[in-house]
Design a protein around this motif. Sequence first.
Motif, PDB file in Angstrom:
ATOM      1  N   SER A   1      -0.576 -15.900 -47.674  1.00 16.13           N
ATOM      2  CA  SER A   1      -0.909 -14.689 -46.932  1.00 16.13           C
ATOM      3  C   SER A   1       0.333 -13.843 -46.747  1.00 16.13           C
ATOM      4  N   TYR A   2       0.144 -12.526 -46.764  1.00 16.35           N
ATOM      5  CA  TYR A   2       1.257 -11.605 -46.549  1.00 16.35           C
ATOM      6  C   TYR A   2       1.889 -11.792 -45.177  1.00 16.35           C
TER       7      TYR A   2
ATOM      8  N   HIS B   1     -16.927  -4.438 -42.290  1.00 18.95           N
ATOM      9  CA  HIS B   1     -15.497  -4.522 -42.011  1.00 18.95           C
ATOM     10  C   HIS B   1     -14.758  -3.558 -42.938  1.00 18.95           C
ATOM     11  N   PRO B   2     -13.597  -3.060 -42.515  1.00 15.73           N
ATOM     12  CA  PRO B   2     -12.872  -2.075 -43.308  1.00 15.73           C
ATOM     13  C   PRO B   2     -11.727  -2.699 -44.110  1.00 15.73           C
ATOM     14  N   HIS B   3     -11.214  -1.929 -45.081  1.00 16.07           N
ATOM     15  CA  HIS B   3      -9.961  -2.245 -45.777  1.00 16.07           C
ATOM     16  C   HIS B   3      -9.231  -0.937 -46.065  1.00 16.07           C
ATOM     17  N   ARG B   4      -7.913  -0.985 -46.015  1.00 17.44           N
ATOM     18  CA  ARG B   4      -7.093   0.156 -46.436  1.00 17.44           C
ATOM     19  C   ARG B   4      -5.750  -0.359 -46.963  1.00 17.44           C
ATOM     20  N   GLY B   5      -5.262   0.268 -48.027  1.00 16.20           N
ATOM     21  CA  GLY B   5      -3.894   0.047 -48.478  1.00 16.20           C
ATOM     22  C   GLY B   5      -3.713  -0.967 -49.581  1.00 16.20           C
ATOM     23  N   PHE B   6      -4.802  -1.563 -50.100  1.00 14.39           N
ATOM     24  CA  PHE B   6      -4.664  -2.607 -51.116  1.00 14.39           C
ATOM     25  C   PHE B   6      -5.965  -2.738 -51.904  1.00 14.39           C
ATOM     26  N   GLU B   7      -6.001  -3.733 -52.799  1.00 12.93           N
ATOM     27  CA  GLU B   7      -7.177  -4.016 -53.604  1.00 12.93           C
ATOM     28  C   GLU B   7      -7.685  -5.425 -53.302  1.00 12.93           C
ATOM     29  N   THR B   8      -8.993  -5.630 -53.401  1.00 12.84           N
ATOM     30  CA  THR B   8      -9.556  -6.976 -53.355  1.00 12.84           C
ATOM     31  C   THR B   8     -10.132  -7.300 -54.727  1.00 12.84           C
ATOM     32  N   VAL B   9      -9.841  -8.514 -55.195  1.00 13.33           N
ATOM     33  CA  VAL B   9     -10.353  -8.991 -56.479  1.00 13.33           C
ATOM     34  C   VAL B   9     -11.167 -10.244 -56.200  1.00 13.33           C
TER      35      VAL B   9
ATOM     36  N   PRO C   1       6.878  -7.478 -58.763  1.00  7.22           N
ATOM     37  CA  PRO C   1       6.986  -7.288 -57.317  1.00  7.22           C
ATOM     38  C   PRO C   1       7.065  -5.811 -56.928  1.00  7.22           C
ATOM     39  N   ILE C   2       6.490  -5.502 -55.774  1.00  9.33           N
ATOM     40  CA  ILE C   2       6.596  -4.158 -55.193  1.00  9.33           C
ATOM     41  C   ILE C   2       7.640  -4.246 -54.082  1.00  9.33           C
ATOM     42  N   ASN C   3       8.765  -3.659 -54.311  1.00 11.19           N
ATOM     43  CA  ASN C   3       9.885  -3.801 -53.371  1.00 11.19           C
ATOM     44  C   ASN C   3       9.821  -2.726 -52.290  1.00 11.19           C
ATOM     45  N   GLU C   4       8.793  -2.847 -51.443  1.00 13.11           N
ATOM     46  CA  GLU C   4       8.588  -1.920 -50.334  1.00 13.11           C
ATOM     47  C   GLU C   4       8.218  -2.719 -49.089  1.00 13.11           C
ATOM     48  N   PRO C   5       8.415  -2.148 -47.903  1.00 15.22           N
ATOM     49  CA  PRO C   5       8.016  -2.858 -46.682  1.00 15.22           C
ATOM     50  C   PRO C   5       6.519  -3.144 -46.674  1.00 15.22           C
ATOM     51  N   VAL C   6       6.156  -4.297 -46.134  1.00 11.25           N
ATOM     52  CA  VAL C   6       4.755  -4.683 -45.973  1.00 11.25           C
ATOM     53  C   VAL C   6       4.493  -4.837 -44.485  1.00 11.25           C
ATOM     54  N   VAL C   7       3.630  -3.949 -43.950  1.00 14.88           N
ATOM     55  CA  VAL C   7       3.242  -4.017 -42.547  1.00 14.88           C
ATOM     56  C   VAL C   7       1.725  -4.103 -42.524  1.00 14.88           C
ATOM     57  N   GLY C   8       1.213  -5.198 -41.978  1.00 14.09           N
ATOM     58  CA  GLY C   8      -0.226  -5.389 -41.999  1.00 14.09           C
ATOM     59  C   GLY C   8      -0.780  -5.774 -40.646  1.00 14.09           C
ATOM     60  N   GLN C   9      -2.060  -5.487 -40.484  1.00 13.21           N
ATOM     61  CA  GLN C   9      -2.807  -5.961 -39.327  1.00 13.21           C
ATOM     62  C   GLN C   9      -4.236  -6.167 -39.773  1.00 13.21           C
ATOM     63  N   GLY C  10      -4.623  -7.443 -39.876  1.00  7.31           N
ATOM     64  CA  GLY C  10      -5.986  -7.736 -40.311  1.00  7.31           C
ATOM     65  C   GLY C  10      -6.302  -7.124 -41.656  1.00  7.31           C
ATOM     66  N   PRO C  11      -7.290  -6.227 -41.723  1.00 13.43           N
ATOM     67  CA  PRO C  11      -7.732  -5.691 -43.010  1.00 13.43           C
ATOM     68  C   PRO C  11      -6.962  -4.458 -43.473  1.00 13.43           C
TER      69      PRO C  11
ATOM     70  N   GLU D   1       1.455   3.869 -39.748  1.00 12.51           N
ATOM     71  CA  GLU D   1       0.336   3.947 -40.691  1.00 12.51           C
ATOM     72  C   GLU D   1      -0.775   2.956 -40.308  1.00 12.51           C
ATOM     73  N   ILE D   2      -0.405   1.818 -39.749  1.00 13.14           N
ATOM     74  CA  ILE D   2      -1.414   0.863 -39.268  1.00 13.14           C
ATOM     75  C   ILE D   2      -2.178   1.462 -38.093  1.00 13.14           C
ATOM     76  N   ARG D   3      -1.461   2.055 -37.166  1.00 11.10           N
ATOM     77  CA  ARG D   3      -2.138   2.696 -36.016  1.00 11.10           C
ATOM     78  C   ARG D   3      -3.088   3.778 -36.497  1.00 11.10           C
ATOM     79  N   GLN D   4      -2.672   4.551 -37.506  1.00  8.85           N
ATOM     80  CA  GLN D   4      -3.535   5.603 -38.037  1.00  8.85           C
ATOM     81  C   GLN D   4      -4.775   5.003 -38.704  1.00  8.85           C
ATOM     82  N   ALA D   5      -4.603   3.900 -39.423  1.00  4.50           N
ATOM     83  CA  ALA D   5      -5.742   3.248 -40.074  1.00  4.50           C
ATOM     84  C   ALA D   5      -6.760   2.777 -39.046  1.00  4.50           C
ATOM     85  N   ILE D   6      -6.285   2.161 -37.971  1.00  4.48           N
ATOM     86  CA  ILE D   6      -7.184   1.697 -36.913  1.00  4.48           C
ATOM     87  C   ILE D   6      -7.939   2.872 -36.297  1.00  4.48           C
TER      88      ILE D   6
END
Length: 286
Positions: A27-28, A61-69, A251-261, A269-274
Amino acid sequence: MKQIQRVVRNVHPHWVGDGFPVRSLFSYAEDAAEVSPFLLLDYGGPHEFAPADRQLGVGEHPHRGFETVTIVYEGGLEHRDSTGAHGKIGPGDVQWMTAASGVVHAEFHSREFARTGGLFEMVQLWVNLPAREKMSPPRYQEIVDRQIPRLNLEPDGGTVRVIAGEWNGVAGPARTVTPLCVFDLRLKAGHETTAPAPEGHTAILLVQHGRVTVDGKSLAAGDLAILERSGRDVALRCEAEAMVLMLTGQPINEPVVGQGPFVMNTREEIRQAIHDYQSGRMGRLT
């Protein structure tokens, strides 16, 4: 050849909704830099379901910022989302959902599988998107089994399905945002296979069934190996007829900030997504 960095094993399962008994093998939240560009891998099943009078699964449930396979091996899945799309996938099929700027969806056992019950087995992989693509329009790729090329491994070592990326010049049907490969291997006991994996790329192996040896280490069913980025290619020796999912990616060399989905690059950006989800800007299921 790439060498094993660490092995994940003996992970306890948990339920996602009432339809998906899964083991989260990475997990991230803990391993973001180590497994980039991948974020999460849930291995669902194998699990026997009795016939049911309703479709088990997970609701809106929502998702933003990535892909699901999502790869189905046994059983069947249906999904519907806030764009009005609806789809169904069965054994061998793949759903590649680029959530990007935001999708609200639900996933359930297919009506046919709910009615009959039976063995259920699937993998769901989350793939990160670079910052420039996180707010792009969402899209789906529904890839059925017959669209996925199969190659014979010489000499008589089994087969590989090329879902994404290339194996010996044969390209898989999935369109990826960043360079990555998804290979579905069926290996015969006593044979050795060299799988392609570029220098500097993350490489991950999930042994779903059977037993293989990599870098002198034995990997059994349910084990996941994260390999070092240095070196090229992966040598596998099959000890007992095996089913292996292999992932490689730049690899994607960028910051990863996540919360749930939601997985973005900053806390703002997480606050905006929520906020966008709660205010209905990602849509709703109807």
